[in-house]
Design an enzyme around this catalytic site. Structure first.
Site, PDB file in Angstrom:
ATOM      1  N   ASP A  77      24.470  48.574  81.184  1.00 31.32           N
ATOM      2  CA  ASP A  77      23.716  49.516  81.209  1.00 31.32           C
ATOM      3  C   ASP A  77      24.572  50.802  81.504  1.00 31.32           C
ATOM      4  OD1 ASP A  77      22.009  51.646  81.966  1.00 31.32           O
ATOM      5  OD2 ASP A  77      20.731  50.325  83.478  1.00 31.32           O
TER       6      ASP A  77
ATOM      7  N   SER B  87      24.608  63.117  66.512  1.00 33.74           N
ATOM      8  CA  SER B  87      23.337  63.335  65.669  1.00 33.74           C
ATOM      9  C   SER B  87      23.331  64.554  65.050  1.00 33.74           C
ATOM     10  CB  SER B  87      22.007  63.311  66.748  1.00 33.74           C
ATOM     11  OG  SER B  87      21.082  63.809  66.128  1.00 33.74           O
TER      12      SER B  87
ATOM     13  N   TYR C 101      18.069  66.165  74.212  1.00 28.11           N
ATOM     14  CA  TYR C 101      18.694  65.208  73.421  1.00 28.11           C
ATOM     15  C   TYR C 101      19.764  66.203  72.644  1.00 28.11           C
ATOM     16  CZ  TYR C 101      19.368  61.996  69.400  1.00 28.11           C
ATOM     17  OH  TYR C 101      19.847  61.104  68.668  1.00 28.11           O
TER      18      TYR C 101
ATOM     19  N   LYS D 182      23.885  65.688  72.869  1.00 23.68           N
ATOM     20  CA  LYS D 182      24.802  65.294  71.614  1.00 23.68           C
ATOM     21  C   LYS D 182      25.990  66.342  71.551  1.00 23.68           C
ATOM     22  CE  LYS D 182      22.818  61.348  70.512  1.00 23.68           C
ATOM     23  NZ  LYS D 182      23.495  59.959  70.839  1.00 23.68           N
TER      24      LYS D 182
ATOM     25  N   VAL E 134      17.295  57.641  60.739  1.00 26.55           N
ATOM     26  CA  VAL E 134      17.336  56.202  60.325  1.00 26.55           C
ATOM     27  C   VAL E 134      15.959  55.541  61.122  1.00 26.55           C
ATOM     28  CG1 VAL E 134      18.512  53.950  60.822  1.00 26.55           C
ATOM     29  CG2 VAL E 134      19.787  56.136  60.711  1.00 26.55           C
ATOM     30  N   ARG E 135      15.632  54.549  60.219  1.00 31.34           N
ATOM     31  CA  ARG E 135      14.285  53.744  60.601  1.00 31.34           C
ATOM     32  C   ARG E 135      14.616  52.796  61.504  1.00 31.34           C
ATOM     33  NH1 ARG E 135      14.078  53.986  55.144  1.00 31.34           N
ATOM     34  NH2 ARG E 135      15.109  51.831  54.856  1.00 31.34           N
ATOM     35  N   THR E 136      14.391  53.282  62.687  1.00 30.66           N
ATOM     36  CA  THR E 136      14.750  52.301  64.180  1.00 30.66           C
ATOM     37  C   THR E 136      13.483  52.883  64.980  1.00 30.66           C
ATOM     38  OG1 THR E 136      15.944  54.071  65.191  1.00 30.66           O
ATOM     39  CG2 THR E 136      17.225  52.552  63.868  1.00 30.66           C
TER      40      THR E 136
END
Ligand code: NAP
Length: 236
Positions: free
Chosen positions: A63, A144, A159, A163, A192-194
């Protein structure tokens, strides 16, 4: 008996998304991958999924918000394999879609920085001694497009800041490590497709992982302190 000639890679957030694909690609290229995740059930299930495809990885809990967990995971890798060659700081969270910096909860800013910046900072510091001993290291920071100062704008404020900080970490550590064979670079996977990127994102996890995998396996003459998109230098 472990094969001590294989490069040993720790990947964070390996249970799904871009991280899972990075684990898969590095294992397919012959690295000894330690797939880490904060949730042991999810992490072990991801390892099982890859071993059903003929790949052999090891799971260890990590973690990135927990300093003791970071130290323990690095101790495990060093105990088992006597070194850490590659670190991919992939784990990340995004809590402030649609928020403005003027009113986003400070707790959300703190949580985002803890995971996306302090985690990579502590983990990088934990693996660098082993990399120095072996004069070999590749650290990849999954950043990102939203962390680019060049196109900085609104939306996702915490966010974005996390970054930017991660990119600064890349530059500073690269400077401190110049003259060694430890290379540290940032990259952006694109959209990205996540679970984070959503189903409407244009890129596959394979595309998202590709530049990180390339940076994780850079030759000795490769770059350090850079920021890459699709294997090419990108605007900070
Ligand atoms: P994702 O599918 O949401 O996966 C995020 C991963 O990070 C999960 O494995 C998650 O674990 C893990 N994680 C979160 N907090 C953690 C913690 N405290 N300790 C350990 N692991 C933790 O997101 P993704 O799209 O694959 O994102 C991977 C990286 O790419 C992130 O750094 C993200 O910022 C970056 N990125 C993504 C996109 C995109 O479009 N998807 C774009 C640019 C950059 P759990 O499953 O336990 O939550």
């Amino acid at each position: 008996m472990n094969d001590n000639t294989r490069r040993v890679a720790i990947v964070t957030g390996g249970n799904k998304g871009v991280g899972l694909q990075i684990c898969k690609d590095l294992a397919a290229k012959g690295l000894q991958v330690i797939l880490t995740a904060r949730n042991p059930e999810l992490g072990k299930a991801a390892c099982d999924q890859l071993s059903a495809q003929g790949l052999e990885l090891i799971f260890h809990r990590l973690d990135v918000n927990d300093a003791a967990s970071i130290e323990e995971a690095v101790r495990f890798a060093e105990g088992e394999f006597e070194r850490v060659d590659v670190l991919v700081n992939n784990a990340g969270i995004s809590l402030d879609a649609g928020k403005r910096l003027q009113d986003v909860a400070v707790e959300a800013v703190e949580s985002t920085l803890r995971t996306n910046f302090y985690g990579p900072l502590l983990l990088s510091r934990a693996v660098i001694p082993s990399m120095r001993r072996n004069n070999y290291g590749r650290i990849v920071n999954v950043s990102s497009d939203l962390g680019s100062m060049n196109s900085m704008g609104g939306g996702y404020p915490a966010y974005r800041i996390s970054k930017v900080a991660l990119n600064a970490l890349t530059r500073i550590l690269a400077w401190e490590l110049s003259g060694t064979n430890i290379k540290i670079n940032s990259m952006t996977p694109g959209w990205v497709r996540t679970d984070m990127g959503g189903a409407g994102a244009p890129r596959s996890v394979e595309q998202g992982a590709e530049t990180a995998v390339w940076l994780a396996m850079l030759p000795d003459g490769g770059p350090s302190g850079g920021y890459f998109r699709d294997r090419k230098p990108a605007e900070w």
